[in-house]
Scaffold this motif. Structure first.
Motif, short mmCIF file in Angstrom:
data_model
loop_
_atom_site.label_atom_id
_atom_site.label_comp_id
_atom_site.label_asym_id
_atom_site.label_seq_id
_atom_site.Cartn_x
_atom_site.Cartn_y
_atom_site.Cartn_z
N ALA A 163 0.72 -1.21 0.00
CA ALA A 163 0.02 0.05 0.02
C ALA A 163 0.81 1.33 -0.13
N ARG A 164 2.08 1.21 0.08
CA ARG A 164 2.96 2.40 0.25
C ARG A 164 2.85 3.21 -0.84
N GLU A 165 2.70 2.97 -1.98
CA GLU A 165 2.41 3.77 -3.25
C GLU A 165 1.44 4.28 -3.28
N ASP A 166 0.25 3.59 -2.84
CA ASP A 166 -1.14 4.47 -2.79
C ASP A 166 -1.23 5.39 -1.84
N VAL A 167 -0.55 5.22 -0.44
CA VAL A 167 -0.42 6.20 0.40
C VAL A 167 0.54 7.41 -0.08
N TYR A 168 1.52 7.01 -0.67
CA TYR A 168 2.42 7.98 -1.20
C TYR A 168 1.44 9.04 -2.15
N ARG A 169 0.94 8.35 -2.94
CA ARG A 169 0.08 9.28 -4.21
C ARG A 169 -1.03 10.09 -3.27
N TYR A 170 -1.66 9.46 -2.58
CA TYR A 170 -2.54 10.38 -1.73
C TYR A 170 -2.06 11.42 -1.00
N LEU A 171 -0.75 11.13 -0.27
CA LEU A 171 -0.28 12.31 0.39
C LEU A 171 0.30 13.62 -0.56
N LEU A 172 0.64 13.08 -1.87
CA LEU A 172 0.85 13.87 -2.90
C LEU A 172 -0.39 15.06 -3.25
N THR A 173 -1.44 14.13 -3.04
CA THR A 173 -2.51 15.08 -3.64
C THR A 173 -2.94 15.86 -2.38
N LEU A 174 -2.69 15.65 -1.00
CA LEU A 174 -2.78 16.63 -0.05
C LEU A 174 -1.78 17.79 -0.23
N GLY A 175 -1.11 17.92 -1.01
CA GLY A 175 0.15 19.00 -1.15
C GLY A 175 1.18 18.73 -0.56
N LEU A 176 1.71 17.65 -0.19
CA LEU A 176 2.96 17.23 0.11
C LEU A 176 4.00 16.95 -0.99
N ALA A 177 5.14 17.67 -0.76
CA ALA A 177 6.11 17.36 -1.88
C ALA A 177 6.79 15.92 -1.78
N PRO A 178 7.26 15.40 -2.81
CA PRO A 178 7.57 14.14 -2.83
C PRO A 178 8.31 13.70 -1.79
N PRO A 179 9.37 14.20 -1.39
CA PRO A 179 10.32 13.80 -0.35
C PRO A 179 9.39 13.61 1.18
N GLN A 180 8.48 14.67 1.29
CA GLN A 180 7.79 14.64 2.63
C GLN A 180 6.81 13.50 2.51
N ALA A 181 6.17 13.58 1.39
CA ALA A 181 5.02 12.38 1.14
C ALA A 181 5.81 10.99 1.22
N GLN A 182 6.98 10.78 0.75
CA GLN A 182 7.68 9.46 1.08
C GLN A 182 7.83 9.25 2.53
N GLU A 183 8.34 10.38 3.07
CA GLU A 183 8.62 10.06 4.41
C GLU A 183 7.31 9.86 5.37
N ALA A 184 6.56 10.55 4.84
CA ALA A 184 5.35 10.34 5.87
C ALA A 184 4.58 8.90 5.46
N ALA A 185 4.71 8.57 4.40
CA ALA A 185 4.19 7.17 4.01
C ALA A 185 4.81 6.21 4.82
N GLN A 186 6.11 6.36 4.94
CA GLN A 186 6.78 5.41 5.86
C GLN A 186 6.43 5.34 7.24
N ASP A 187 6.00 6.71 7.57
CA ASP A 187 5.77 6.83 9.17
C ASP A 187 4.65 6.10 9.43
N VAL A 188 3.65 6.36 8.41
CA VAL A 188 2.43 5.76 8.59
C VAL A 188 2.43 4.06 9.12
#
Lengths: 183, 540
Positions: A33-58
């Motif tokens: 599910a990490r890619e799905d979560v990452y994409r969703y975080l991008l749609t929330l306006g996070l930049a790619p590095p933040q989105a990736q980091e946040a996805a791992q945090d989840v």
């Protein structure tokens, strides 16, 4: 191997399960599910590095929750709910403006014939305009739907009822249909 | 569920239907309604088109891959377990906040987790990971291309990547002074716009500093050093495939060089690709030919053509659209006439990754002006037969209004059937047994899949028209069991039967000219029976 994401309930705080097995299960969910979560975080306006980091945090948080014995009824909804809250908090905490470069930067294939790009741009620009005009809730519903969540799951992520999700999506579609057909 | 007095489903019900969010019973009611309501079918199609435009937008919006490879979560979790203090801190943070609020404190957690990322999250580590990944992509898919090298005083253009053509060799020596500078700095002159060359230079530096800038178009790696004649280099990697598209090199003597990729004038021989030939002019006809004169050109194969059909199938563009596919020895030409620009765009996109495919869209030729009198004669007896059948049906259906509605559905149904049958027949004709035998196992599976999908679609349409006709014509008579063996023959037979149904439907319901005398109702009934038999033969 069956997807854990679609299990009705995960109860991994079970002592018998053991730490290694728990880690494996979370790692499997992460891969799924990490890619799905990452994409969703991008749609929330996070930049790619933040989105990736946040996805791992989840998923680290998922592990902690399960290790504490929390029962997770719908892992997919849980993961997106945590990602949603985390994404919003990251944006607030770091006082970041929404990461949304001009549409030009988002058009695929810069090597393509520029004349051709015009058509693509125009279509994307219209739908972009429509999406910008949606309410935040409508937009979130739409993007969560794009990640394949059911209405009830979207409701669980956003803390609203499934009928409200239906209504948000209906309004979103009406708006987008209109911008697509406006000449 | 049904929202107005006419029984049309409301917008939300329709959306829920499209999203599979209705109970089986509610979905069944809508399905039933859709069978008889053209307006709602149109709305559903419209809704689906909007959903698909959203999906495309979403894809574009989120097409930026994560900047670094995903970490090994199992190991990170194990690290957490092995470092009880970190884990305890994490839990402590969670517990203390759980007392006041059931929600977790993200900040505390992120802080604890940050320990894990310190090691892997420096710009240098990320730049290195990114370059390695990009270099791996380059070696997996070597792509010859044209690049431009510019300094303040000069610009040269040349071909790089895989083996340069002999004619390019002379170009390579046209800037000896710069080449010498590249060599002195250990930077590849042969392939200066590549992640591998950048990495090889960077790896040899005893001292360096890296920056990584990420935006939605991709990544820019910048490395600066004091230990080389090349003191700063940047490389832009495109987001979708990590291809190096731009670079700058700054030498100690202040010479600054910019390198960028140029659009191909002609597709390179080993990766000939789609050259979209439409422009913003909605339907220009560009007589540009596909490059393909080089002896090294990969031949256009039946497998390649099959993939074109598969791509068109995914878009539904193989049915009822004015698109022709032809294959010559060297290329597969996809020609569309009079398509709307957006549709043309979609088709181009879908075909853009396939080799040896040329796409050409054009305006339809103006229709010849002809004072066309119907060619077929309309014998009075046959016209009489049409009138008789119509009045019988009007009486049965309850008047002129219901008859008109029925007629419209019958005509639409026949047309839908014909587009499906045409598509299936075309596939069968293009992949006759001798062509099919040239396909490899995977391609054969793809062909089977396409055939299966089309057959299924035709079956749906065939069932619709049979279901429509059955109440007014009665069940079709039992038909002979067809002894058709090959798929090609079955598709031909199906085409013949469907065309017969279409012709009769046009006569009875669409006022088409009657070509032959005879009672129409039995003809229609037996043509439906033959259609059924042909359909069954196709599915065997």
């Amino acid at each position: 191997m069956l997807s854990l994401l679609y299990e009705e309930s995960l109860l991994m705080g079970d002592r018998e399960l053991g730490a290694a097995s728990l880690r494996d299960q979370v790692a499997r969910l992460f891969e799924e599910a990490r890619e799905d979560v990452y994409r969703y975080l991008l749609t929330l306006g996070l930049a790619p590095p933040q989105a990736q980091e946040a996805a791992q945090d989840v998923f680290l948080r998922l592990y902690v929750a399960l290790k504490k014995g929390e029962e997770i009824r719908n892992p997919r909804a849980w993961i997106f709910r945590v990602a949603h809250n985390l994404g919003l908090k990251i944006r607030r905490r770091r006082d970041l403006p929404s990461f949304a470069p001009g549409l030009e930067a988002r058009i695929p294939d810069p090597a393509r014939d520029p004349e051709e790009d015009l058509l693509e741009r125009e279509r994307l620009r219209r739908i972009d305009r429509g999406i910008q005009e949606l309410s935040e809730q409508q937009r979130n519903c739409l993007f969560l739907r794009m990640e394949g969540l059911r209405y009830a799951e979207i409701g669980a992520v956003l803390g609203i009822g499934a009928p409200t999700v239906g209504e948000f999506l209906r309004r979103a579609m009406a708006k987008l249909k209109k911008v697509l057909h406006d000449e | 569920m049904m929202n107005d007095e006419m029984g049309h489903p409301g917008d939300e019900a329709m959306l829920r239907y499209a999203d599979g969010e209705l109970s089986e019973a509610d979905a069944g009611r809508i399905r039933l309604h859709l069978e008889t309501c053209g307006r709602c079918r149109g709305e559903l199609e419209d809704l689906r088109a909007t959903l698909s435009a959203c999906a495309h937008y979403h894809q574009v919006e989120t097409r930026f891959p994560p900047p670094a490879p995903w970490g090994d979560l199992s190991r990170q979790l194990a690290t957490l377990d092995e470092a009880p203090s970190a884990f305890a801190r994490l839990c402590q943070a969670l517990r203390s906040h759980a007392a006041s609020s059931r929600r977790w404190t993200v900040a505390a957690l992120a802080l604890a987790c940050a320990v894990i990322y310190w090691v892997t999250d420096t710009p240098s580590a990320r730049a290195e990971q990114l370059l390695r990944k990009a270099a791996a992509v380059e070696s997996a898919k070597p792509a010859p291309r044209r690049i431009q090298i510019r300094s303040k005083t000069r610009t040269v253009t040349r071909r790089t990547g895989a083996l340069p053509a002999p004619s390019d060799v002379s170009d390579r020596d046209t800037w000896p002074s710069l080449e010498a500078q590249f060599r002195a700095a250990n930077y590849s002159w042969e392939d200066p716009l590549s992640a591998r060359s950048f990495m090889e230079w960077r790896d040899r530096l005893p001292e360096k500093r890296d920056d990584l800038v990420t935006d939605r178009s991709g990544y820019q790696v910048r490395t600066t050093t004091h230990s080389s004649d090349l003191v700063e280099a940047t490389l832009k990697l495109r987001a979708e495939d990590l291809r190096a598209t731009e670079g700058t090199l700054e030498f100690r003597n202040h010479e600054r060089v910019e390198i960028s990729e140029l659009p191909e004038e002609a597709a390179p021989s080993s990766v000939a690709s789609v050259r979209p030939e439409a422009s913003s002019d909605p339907h220009p006809e560009l007589p540009r030919t596909q490059p393909g004169d080089s002896a090294a050109t990969v031949a256009a194969t039946p497998g390649g053509e099959l993939r074109v059909f598969a791509a068109l199938r995914r878009l539904g563009a193989d049915m009822g659209e004015p698109i022709e596919v032809t294959r010559t020895e060297r290329q597969i030409l996809v020609a569309g006439v009079g398509l709307d620009p957006q549709r043309a765009r979609e088709i181009q996109d879908a075909l853009s990754s396939l080799p040896n495919v040329a796409v050409r869209f054009s305006e339809p030729a103006p229709a010849p002006v002809s004072p066309s009198a119907p060619e077929a004669s309309s014998p009075a007896a046959s016209s009489e037969a049409v009138r008789l059948l119509r009045s019988r049906l009007e009486a049965q259906l309850g008047g002129r209004g219901p008859f008109e509605q029925f007629a419209e559905q019958a005509l639409e149904g026949a047309e839908a059937l014909m587009t499906g049958v045409h598509a299936l027949r075309r596939l069968s004709q293009r992949f006759a047994p001798e062509t099919e035998s040239q396909l490899n196992a995977e391609e054969r599976r793809l062909l089977e899949k396409l055939r299966g999908e089309l057959t299924h679609l035709v079956l749906q349409r065939e069932t619709e028209i049979q279901d429509l006709m059955k109440p007014v014509l009665g069940a079709p008579p039992a038909s002979r069991n067809s002894a058709i063996v090959s798929k090609q023959v079955a598709a031909e037979e199906l085409f013949r039967a469907a065309r017969q149904v279409d012709r009769l439907v046009s006569i009875v319901f669409g006022g088409a000219a009657v070509e032959q005398a005879g009672p129409l109702e039995p003809q229609l009934r037996s043509s439906l029976a033959e259609l059924r038999a042909a359909m069954e033969a196709c599915m065997r």
